[in-house]
Design a protein around this motif. Structure first.
Motif, PDB file in Angstrom:
ATOM      1  N   ALA A 120      33.304  34.847  39.996  1.00 30.79           N
ATOM      2  CA  ALA A 120      33.853  36.123  39.484  1.00 30.79           C
ATOM      3  C   ALA A 120      35.497  35.978  39.777  1.00 30.79           C
ATOM      4  CB  ALA A 120      33.480  37.135  40.199  1.00 30.79           C
ATOM      5  N   ASP A 121      36.012  35.305  40.677  1.00 31.46           N
ATOM      6  CA  ASP A 121      37.466  35.355  41.010  1.00 31.46           C
ATOM      7  C   ASP A 121      38.047  34.573  39.976  1.00 31.46           C
ATOM      8  OD1 ASP A 121      37.478  36.959  43.330  1.00 31.46           O
ATOM      9  OD2 ASP A 121      37.293  35.257  44.678  1.00 31.46           O
ATOM     10  N   LEU A 122      37.603  33.433  39.543  1.00 38.81           N
ATOM     11  CA  LEU A 122      38.068  32.507  38.622  1.00 38.81           C
ATOM     12  C   LEU A 122      37.951  33.214  37.246  1.00 38.81           C
ATOM     13  CD1 LEU A 122      37.053  28.900  39.410  1.00 38.81           C
ATOM     14  CD2 LEU A 122      39.377  29.953  39.789  1.00 38.81           C
ATOM     15  N   GLU A 123      36.928  33.980  36.693  1.00 40.94           N
ATOM     16  CA  GLU A 123      36.815  34.890  35.615  1.00 40.94           C
ATOM     17  C   GLU A 123      37.871  35.739  35.278  1.00 40.94           C
ATOM     18  OE1 GLU A 123      33.062  36.067  32.982  1.00 40.94           O
ATOM     19  OE2 GLU A 123      33.496  37.374  34.615  1.00 40.94           O
ATOM     20  N   ARG A 124      38.393  36.369  36.434  1.00 39.56           N
ATOM     21  CA  ARG A 124      39.162  37.358  36.333  1.00 39.56           C
ATOM     22  C   ARG A 124      40.696  36.988  35.454  1.00 39.56           C
ATOM     23  NH1 ARG A 124      43.157  37.139  40.416  1.00 39.56           N
ATOM     24  NH2 ARG A 124      42.608  35.741  42.025  1.00 39.56           N
ATOM     25  N   PHE A 125      40.886  35.378  35.503  1.00 38.73           N
ATOM     26  CA  PHE A 125      42.105  35.176  34.849  1.00 38.73           C
ATOM     27  C   PHE A 125      41.895  35.310  33.164  1.00 38.73           C
ATOM     28  CE2 PHE A 125      42.300  32.577  38.900  1.00 38.73           C
ATOM     29  CZ  PHE A 125      43.572  33.162  39.421  1.00 38.73           C
ATOM     30  N   VAL A 126      40.824  35.570  32.811  1.00 38.61           N
ATOM     31  CA  VAL A 126      40.675  35.556  31.394  1.00 38.61           C
ATOM     32  C   VAL A 126      39.952  36.944  30.816  1.00 38.61           C
ATOM     33  CG1 VAL A 126      40.571  32.928  31.271  1.00 38.61           C
ATOM     34  CG2 VAL A 126      38.516  34.154  31.531  1.00 38.61           C
ATOM     35  N   ARG A 127      39.368  37.553  31.609  1.00 43.08           N
ATOM     36  CA  ARG A 127      38.899  38.798  31.250  1.00 43.08           C
ATOM     37  C   ARG A 127      38.691  39.902  32.508  1.00 43.08           C
ATOM     38  NH1 ARG A 127      32.835  39.067  29.555  1.00 43.08           N
ATOM     39  NH2 ARG A 127      33.054  41.189  30.510  1.00 43.08           N
TER      40      ARG A 127
END
Length: 478
Positions: free
Chosen positions: A206-213
């Motif tokens: 989830a922490d990584l996904e926040r860079f694209v959405r």
């Protein structure tokens, strides 16, 4: 170098996705912040292949579990991974428990589970003689299996390397920058560029996904504890029970190594580093285990361990599911993957690659792809001719080190020189089970440390902590 695909997370899902992508003419890199493959939830599970009657009927979790279960037979045959469909008993102690079983069967049928049947308590005891006399009925599910989770992730990764995939450890993704035509992944070890990203980072997904959405899922850690029993296992089947009060999902399971596991518990914890075991967890597991097997000898417990799984919190329980989605341009994520994530992983890996291809990833076939991996035999378990050959290669095969598991110095040296070598004691344990037997490393650990010190040319304290720094493992296209 710019890669076609960078996979962040070297657990079983990341490794299976990498192997699947190696079927194509692509440059693929797998990175992980840990020093080895499978250091998260992958290494701390029960080794059970779930049939698929636990998850909600028709959910991605349920369907991927039932279908992934069936995919493991061919996968394990190709990758030389111990696996067996031993079947399971879901037992009831009361009428309400029978109602729970009927609900499980409804879920299973909707998910595509085959062969489930209701049997009497006496029939269940004929299958498992040590089962409690208080069991009045049970569901028998023949497609429940057991597997070696360590060998599954290791052999998958090694096969991926043989087919051209590269691995890089001790590499934490700290920021992801969308540059329009490609991504820059900024890590603690420099910048990596990629056309496509697969986010299978488990606790960090989830922490990584926040860079694209924008973030829409809150994922928190839950700890599951297990007890490990000595060989031989007192049961042949995986045994679940219809829960009473707060008994959670604790099960009893034989393992491919011949012993038995009991667990897990399910408790919220502060962080994913909270992998300690507890008296509370021990008491919970022993209560359920003795309820199911009243004659169980708790003096045969030789170890305990805990794993932490990623639990989606901001979704109602009846709506929770695995989440595999296209998060952004050429960016695919898997979130909230916990039990039965290992069982579901082959199906989920296919889903991830399908989303990549839908996003435009080219599909040029790798004609040299070889799906077969064969592990080098352990010296003491090899036939006489193989032993002669191995001794001629390295006389260290004649030096027994781990007596409980039958591991020699030659076996250890062979693993240390493999394409994906361990970088600490835990990594060696995952590959050879050194220190996992009856004495729990009491006799072999000093000798193993001495071997590693000589091999790596480092002091003992370095071996006991993290070993030498991990390097890039480059795959080789045939």
């Amino acid at each position: 170098m710019k890669y076609d695909v960078v996979i962040i997370g070297a657990g079983i899902l990341g490794c299976l996705t990498a192997r699947q992508l190696s079927r194509y003419r692509l440059s693929v890199l797998v990175i992980d912040k840990e020093p080895d493959i499978g250091e998260g939830a992958t290494k701390a599970n029960s080794g059970v292949l779930y049939a698929g009657f636990h998850p909600r009927g028709g959910s991605l979790k349920g369907i991927s579990c039932a279908r992934g279960n069936r995919m493991h037979q061919a996968l394990c045959r190709d990758l030389d991974v111990p696996m067996e469909y031993v079947g399971s008993l879901f037992v009831a102690f009361h009428e309400e428990g029978i109602e729970q079983i009927e609900e499980k069967m409804k879920k299973g049928r909707k998910n595509g589970v085959e062969g489930m049947e209701m049997i009497s308590g006496d029939e269940a005891r004929r299958l498992e003689p040590a089962l409690s006399e208080k069991v009045i009925a049970a569901m028998y599910a023949p497609t429940t299996g057991i597997i070696s989770p360590f060998k599954l992730v290791l052999h998958t990764a090694l096969n991926a390397v043989e087919n051209g995939v590269a691995f890089q450890f001790d590499t934490a993704a700290e920021n992801i920058e969308d540059c329009g035509d490609f991504y820059r992944i900024h890590t603690n070890r420099g910048t990596i560029t990629a056309d496509y990203i697969v986010n299978t980072s488990g606790e960090g997904a989830a922490d990584l996904e926040r860079f694209v959405r924008p973030r829409d899922l809150i994922i928190k850690p839950k700890r599951g504890e297990y007890l490990v029993f000595d060989t031989p296992s007192p049961i042949k089947h995986v045994i679940y029970q219809a829960q009473e009060h707060d008994e959670k999902g604790t099960l009893l399971a034989p393992t491919t190594d011949g012993n038995m596991l009991a667990g897990p518990t399910s408790y919220k914890v502060r962080s994913y580093q909270c992998t300690e075991t507890s008296q509370k967890g021990h008491d919970h597991i022993t209560h359920v285990a003795k309820k199911i097997l009243p004659g169980l000898d708790l003096g045969n417990v030789i170890a305990s361990f805990a794993g932490v799984r990623a639990n989606i919190e901001n979704v109602p329980k009846e709506e929770k599911d695995f989440v595999v989605r296209t998060s952004g341009r050429n960016f695919v994520s898997a979130l909230g993957i916990k039990n039965p994530g290992m069982t579901a992983s082959p199906y989920l890996a296919d889903k991830i690659t399908g989303l990549l291809f839908d996003s435009g990833l080219r599909q040029e076939e790798n004609r040299d792809f070889n799906p077969i991996y064969r592990a080098k035999p352990l010296f003491l378990k090899a036939d006489r001719e193989t032993q002669k050959r191995l001794l001629a290669e390295d006389p260290a095969y004649g030096n027994a080190v781990c007596r409980c598991e039958g591991i020699t110095e030659g076996d250890i040296r062979s693993v240390l020189n493999s394409p994906l070598p361990p970088h600490n004691l835990n990594g060696l344990k995952k590959r050879l089970r050194t220190g996992m037997g009856r004495c729990q490393g009491g006799f072999c650990t000093p000798q193993i440390i001495d071997i590693l010190c000589r091999q790596w040319n480092v002091p003992p304290e370095k071996v006991c902590k993290n070993g030498p720094k991990s390097s890039v493992v480059k795959g080789r296209l045939r």
